[in-house]
Design a protein around this motif. Sequence first.
Motif, PDB file in Angstrom:
ATOM      1  N   LEU A 205      19.190   6.133   4.033  1.00 51.85           N
ATOM      2  CA  LEU A 205      19.661   5.119   3.094  1.00 51.85           C
ATOM      3  C   LEU A 205      20.762   5.656   2.187  1.00 51.85           C
ATOM      4  CD1 LEU A 205      16.216   3.519   2.124  1.00 51.85           C
ATOM      5  CD2 LEU A 205      17.779   2.880   3.970  1.00 51.85           C
TER       6      LEU A 205
ATOM      7  N   THR B 249      10.382  -3.827  -0.041  1.00 54.92           N
ATOM      8  CA  THR B 249      11.715  -3.516  -0.569  1.00 54.92           C
ATOM      9  C   THR B 249      11.715  -2.119  -1.176  1.00 54.92           C
ATOM     10  OG1 THR B 249      12.157  -5.842  -1.053  1.00 54.92           O
ATOM     11  CG2 THR B 249      13.495  -4.217  -2.223  1.00 54.92           C
TER      12      THR B 249
ATOM     13  N   TRP C  90      17.001  -1.929  -0.858  1.00 55.14           N
ATOM     14  CA  TRP C  90      17.187  -2.071   0.585  1.00 55.14           C
ATOM     15  C   TRP C  90      16.040  -2.898   1.134  1.00 55.14           C
ATOM     16  CZ3 TRP C  90      17.972   2.440  -2.037  1.00 55.14           C
ATOM     17  CH2 TRP C  90      19.221   3.064  -1.902  1.00 55.14           C
TER      18      TRP C  90
ATOM     19  N   TRP D 105      14.593  -4.627   5.005  1.00 59.40           N
ATOM     20  CA  TRP D 105      14.693  -4.612   6.460  1.00 59.40           C
ATOM     21  C   TRP D 105      15.026  -6.025   6.928  1.00 59.40           C
ATOM     22  CZ3 TRP D 105      15.110  -1.085  10.106  1.00 59.40           C
ATOM     23  CH2 TRP D 105      14.828  -1.412  11.425  1.00 59.40           C
TER      24      TRP D 105
ATOM     25  N   PHE E 102      18.349  -1.733   7.700  1.00 61.98           N
ATOM     26  CA  PHE E 102      18.174  -1.809   6.259  1.00 61.98           C
ATOM     27  C   PHE E 102      19.460  -2.314   5.624  1.00 61.98           C
ATOM     28  CE2 PHE E 102      14.770   1.120   7.306  1.00 61.98           C
ATOM     29  CZ  PHE E 102      13.752   0.596   6.545  1.00 61.98           C
TER      30      PHE E 102
ATOM     31  N   ARG F  68      21.496  -3.124   2.183  1.00 64.03           N
ATOM     32  CA  ARG F  68      21.539  -2.691   0.783  1.00 64.03           C
ATOM     33  C   ARG F  68      22.090  -3.797  -0.107  1.00 64.03           C
ATOM     34  NH1 ARG F  68      24.769   2.566  -1.626  1.00 64.03           N
ATOM     35  NH2 ARG F  68      25.064   1.689  -3.689  1.00 64.03           N
TER      36      ARG F  68
END
Length: 196
Positions: free
Chosen positions: A134, A152, A178, A180, A185, A187
């Motif tokens: 991430l 989240t 982030w 799914w 993922f 952002r």
Amino acid sequence: MQPSAAPDLVDLAHTHTRPAHWLAVATATAAVVALAGLLAPRPAEAGSPAARAAPGATASAPAPDAGTAAYPIRCGGAPHKVAQRATGDLDGDGKPETVAVVHCEAGSGTPPAGLYVLTGGRDGTAPARVVATLVEPGAQRSVTGLTVRDGTVRATLLGYSSPDVPSCCPDEKEQVAWDWKGGAFVRSAGPEARGV
């Protein structure tokens, strides 16, 4: 104090225990234990509602152990450190993932961190593995305030507005999240996007 006039003549029935008395005590104790067993939560009901949310899910698997993963972070021979971790079901499959903040162990300053999503092996015995990054360590960000809630991932990213800012004192702050979505993922920035 005056002694009783006829202490030998008083026969108190409750001072002599008989087998029927002990049978009654044992029966009452067994009833209390049985009732407590009926009222205790079942294993599938124990834990947070999020852990029970997936319909048809079997007993919850343990979250991946962040200490067993191999991270794509280069520390120039120095060891790396898992600074923070949070767990939760991020993709809705009923199994928890672990999100880990990892940075090189530096003697001073604020080392940049990577933020990684880990999953466990299929049988639960394999080491955790990184399935998503991430935040890249090369982005020169520190990650604080890591949480996972309702699928989240939320974190605060600290960074620098220019190379002249000392590494001890980040002067930028960004709230990010982030989720799914569509197999990746995605952002998003929070209400306090920039500035300290």
